[in-house]
Design an enzyme around this catalytic site. Structure first.
Site, PDB file in Angstrom:
ATOM      1  CG  PHE A 256     -15.787  41.980   6.475  1.00 13.89           C
ATOM      2  CD1 PHE A 256     -16.003  43.307   6.780  1.00 13.89           C
ATOM      3  CD2 PHE A 256     -14.997  41.226   7.340  1.00 13.89           C
ATOM      4  CE1 PHE A 256     -15.445  43.889   7.917  1.00 13.89           C
ATOM      5  CE2 PHE A 256     -14.437  41.793   8.478  1.00 13.89           C
ATOM      6  CZ  PHE A 256     -14.667  43.122   8.765  1.00 13.89           C
TER       7      PHE A 256
ATOM      8  CG  ASP B 246     -10.575  36.283   4.300  1.00 12.77           C
ATOM      9  OD1 ASP B 246     -10.530  35.547   5.296  1.00 12.77           O
ATOM     10  OD2 ASP B 246     -10.749  37.516   4.358  1.00 12.77           O
TER      11      ASP B 246
ATOM     12  CE  LYS C  74     -13.770  37.064  12.563  1.00 11.54           C
ATOM     13  NZ  LYS C  74     -13.994  37.530  11.208  1.00 11.54           N
TER      14      LYS C  74
END
Ligand SMILES: *Cc1c(COP(=O)(O)O)cnc(C)c1O
Length: 428
Positions: free
Chosen positions: A148, A234, A275
């Site tokens: 993802f 990531d 985030k």
């Protein structure tokens, strides 16, 4: 409508409004949150919950952290946005702070996680043509199954999730998918001299906290280096102390969360953050790399109107200061061990939970039912009734990721709620 203007909505009305006027691109749990502080959120009727999702690990520092909110308020009253057509008085200070914090020479500031992933892909391809010598338009990036990385057209092009892809083609080429946590497959894929990068999550969050072998990233990094291929980590979800160290790529160094500033970890060539870089208070993402890689990008070749704005800079500095000041990596490591130990007891003594896995405070339990069953969803609805918010990921898996400011007493209270709730689903 008058009610809406006066803010006198109840939860049913708020949900009705979202359903009626918003695109149906999410399927939220039926709870309407109105306020948050630390590890807690409150709904419109004033009911209090433990937040065990933390906005997909964006709110690591806890809801409405006063240090972060204070920085945001002060900057918002002074200067919000200049665009990058001009210099601003915060950006350089922020860039120095974040590059020193993570040990890279340069940062490229963006807003969302997906934009940062897109940025990393563009940097990697340009590096391949201009530094590695790959022939025009031949650069290939290796990715992993069940990844993802966000929702843009290019990113869903290499997703293995049919919901993310179905009817969104045509797709962007230049990606090859291998199974996650499979070094043999990586080694084979790296034989192609056109490979420019390996884009990987150190732990696959959305896939259900899919946790690889302890030395996976380390060995993958060594393989990439031997083939002059960029390791692109990531860490949008795993980074910023979530997994018990500042970055998940530090996960195997046995530093007990103390080595944040030492070079005893697998340094990615490109690091992607988002985030919790703002503690969930503002959209802030970043791509970090050293000059050799980052300087392939020249003026006019990439950008964002909001990327690097002064509020984002002040907010990110404050959010990273909180991680240090409150020793969140160390706390996540300690609380995470306690959480898995307690969940393991349930795995050992019941038949409803078959597995607990994770690192730090990024954990998941696998519910013993078919992937397409409603059990995990129903458990999350029951958890909500009992004052704790979590969300299923991938059918029968529940991710548990509270803010990292959670203390032991709160965690044990949560463990009690989770155990009592899940046990009511145990079949006789
Ligand atoms: C959430 C996430 C993204 C995308 O971030 P957005 O801000 O939602 O675009 C990318 N990669 C990972 C690993 C994520 O968890």
């Amino acid at each position: 409508m008058a009610e809406v203007m006066e803010g006198k909505l109840n939860s049913a009305q708020a949900m009705e409004l979202e359903n009626k006027y918003g695109a149906h691109n999410y399927h939220p749990l039926p709870v309407v949150l109105d306020r948050g502080e630390g590890v807690y959120v409150w709904d419109l009727e004033g009911k209090k919950y433990y937040d065990f999702l933390s906005a997909y690990s964006a709110v690591n520092q806890g809801h409405c952290h006063p240090h972060i909110v204070g920085a945001m308020k002060a900057q918002a009253e002074k200067l919000c946005l200049t665009s990058r057509a001009f210099y601003n008085s915060v950006l350089g200070k922020y860039e120095k702070y974040i590059t020193e914090y993570f040990g890279f020479e340069k940062v490229l500031p963006m807003n969302s996680g997906a934009e940062a992933v897109e940025t990393a892909i563009k940097i990697c391809r340009k590096w391949a043509y201009e530094k590695k010598g790959v022939a025009a338009d031949q650069a290939k990036i290796i990715v992993c199954g069940e990844n993802f990385h966000g929702r843009t057209t290019t990113i869903v092009s290499f997703s293995s999730d049919s919901d993310a892809r179905n009817n969104f083609g045509p797709f962007t080429g230049g990606f090859e998918s291998i199974p996650y946590n499979d070094l043999n497959a990586l080694e084979a894929a790296l034989q192609d001299p056109n490979v420019a990068g390996f884009l990987v999550e150190p732990i696959q969050g959305e896939a259900g906290v899919n946790t690889p072998a302890d030395d996976f990233i380390q060995k993958a990094g060594a393989l990439c280096k031997s083939k002059n291929v960029l390791l692109i980590a990531d860490e949008v979800q795993t980074g910023i102390a979530r997994t018990g160290s500042l970055l998940a790529v530090c996960g195997n160094c046995n530093c007990q969360g103390n080595c944040e500033r030492q070079a005893t970890y697998t340094k990615p060539d490109i690091l992607i953050l988002g985030k919790a870089l703002s503690g969930g208070s503002y959209p802030v993402s970043a791509v970090l790399a050293d000059d050799e890689v980052m300087m392939v990008i020249k003026p006019g070749e990439h950008g964002s109107t909001f990327g690097g704005n002064p509020i984002a800079g002040e907010v990110a500095i404050a959010a990273l200061e909180v991680v240090d000041n409150e020793r969140l990596a160390q706390n996540a490591r300690k609380m995470g061990e306690l959480f898995r130990t307690e969940m393991q007891k349930m795995v050992d003594t019941t038949s409803i939970v078959s597995l607990v896995r994770g690192r730090g405070l990024l954990n998941a339990v696998v519910i013993n039912d078919t992937p397409d069953s409603k059990t995990a969803w129903n458990i999350c609805v029951a958890l909500k009734e009992n004052g704790l918010l979590a969300k299923p990921t991938h059918g029968n898996i529940i991710r548990f990721a509270p803010p990292l400011v959670m203390n032991e007493e709160q965690l044990l209270d949560c463990v009690r709620i989770i155990k009592e709730t899940i046990l009511t689903f145990e079949k006789a």
